[in-house]
Design an enzyme around this catalytic site. Structure first.
Site, PDB file in Angstrom:
ATOM      1  N   SER A 150      -2.754  -5.800   2.553  1.00 41.54           N
ATOM      2  CA  SER A 150      -3.783  -5.597   3.405  1.00 41.54           C
ATOM      3  C   SER A 150      -2.462  -5.389   5.302  1.00 41.54           C
ATOM      4  O   SER A 150      -1.222  -4.634   4.834  1.00 41.54           O
ATOM      5  CB  SER A 150      -4.850  -6.615   3.068  1.00 41.54           C
ATOM      6  N   TYR A 164      -7.738   2.265   9.549  1.00 44.38           N
ATOM      7  CA  TYR A 164      -6.330   1.119   9.168  1.00 44.38           C
ATOM      8  C   TYR A 164      -7.152   0.414   8.631  1.00 44.38           C
ATOM      9  O   TYR A 164      -7.374   0.115   7.191  1.00 44.38           O
ATOM     10  CB  TYR A 164      -5.248   1.430   9.586  1.00 44.38           C
ATOM     11  N   LYS A 168      -7.888  -1.757   5.404  1.00 44.25           N
ATOM     12  CA  LYS A 168      -7.480  -3.332   4.953  1.00 44.25           C
ATOM     13  C   LYS A 168      -8.908  -4.752   5.163  1.00 44.25           C
ATOM     14  O   LYS A 168      -8.189  -5.316   4.182  1.00 44.25           O
ATOM     15  CB  LYS A 168      -6.856  -3.318   5.732  1.00 44.25           C
TER      16      LYS A 168
END
Length: 261
Positions: A150, A164, A168
């Site tokens: 992550s 992004y 995550k």
């Protein structure tokens, strides 16, 4: 071998590392191999993937095997897992690390195609990997450790990284759900959330965002430096090993205190 050394040993085990062509992935492949595991380098870049596999075979006592893999395509991941079993007979450890760098645009101006591409690799790709890895581990009788990579940005979001960061965050949900579903099979599923790491991906991202390593390290680390990729790999090794036998469903910060700043 002492008791502690034995807990960290991966002798006789088989590991998959996605996105192992460089950075955290490459160092993780080498770290797991040095602990005794044979390692499948699952990478979309044939040149860098073959380089990592060659390093594993040449620099450790383990075997490295490159398999061309696009984690955003379920059939590619399935084929990679099948090839792993054909080569080594089993799967004990999987590190789902493959990722694309942020889109570098604010949400109000996001590039839709690129946004979907990032989600396709960074989130959907992890889901596909989990699907086929878990099926194999269950089929062979259970047991095993899966580590998803992550990011510290789930706790400290930044501008121009929406796809992004969303991906995550999604990894946290996938990790927790997979842990709940598969504890009965003796399979542990965890995630690591690294802070700034000195990789080519990080440098490219900072360049796109107009940031410098010196300023970002001073701002985002109690040690005032970025992590070395091998420092993240050591945390992966712990989660992969029997030393972390009672850890599952966790997302662990490896961020030099970024979440405290």
């Amino acid at each position: 071998m002492t008791g502690n050394e034995q807990k960290f040993s991966l002798q006789g085990k088989v590991a998959i590392v996605t996105g192992a062509g460089s950075g955290i992935g490459r160092e993780t492949a080498l770290c797991l191999a040095n602990a005794g595991a044979n390692v499948v380098v699952a990478e979309a870049n044939e040149t860098t993937g073959k380089e990592t596999a060659a390093k594993v075979s040449a620099q450790t006592g383990s075997r490295g095997l490159f398999i061309l893999t696009d984690v955003s395509r379920s059939e590619s991941v399935q084929a990679m897992v099948i090839a792993t079993i054909e080569a080594f007979g089993r799967l004990d450890i999987a590190v789902n690390n493959a990722a694309l760098h942020p889109d570098a645009s604010p949400i109000a101006e996001l590039h839709e195609d690129h946004w979907q591409k990032i989600i396709g690799v960074n989130l959907v790709g992890v889901a596909f990997c989990l699907k086929w890895e878990l099926q194999q581990m269950i089929q062979q009788g259970g047991g095993g450790s899966i580590i998803n990579i992550s990011s510290a940005t789930i706790n400290r979001p930044q501008e121009k990284m929406s796809a992004y960061i969303a991906a995550k965050h999604g990894i946290t949900g996938l990790t927790q759900t997979a842990a709940v579903e598969n504890g009965r099979h003796g399979i542990r599923v965890n995630a690591l959330a690294p802070g700034g790491v000195a990789t080519d991906l990080t440098m490219a991202t900072m360049q796109e965002l107009g940031l410098t390593e010196e300023n970002e390290a001073a701002r985002s680390s109690l040690f005032k430096r970025f992590a070395k990729p091998e420092e993240i790999a050591q945390s992966v090794l712990w989660l992969a090993s029997d030393a972390a036998s009672y850890v599952t469903g966790a997302t662990i910060a490896v961020d030099s205190g970024l979440s405290l700043i």
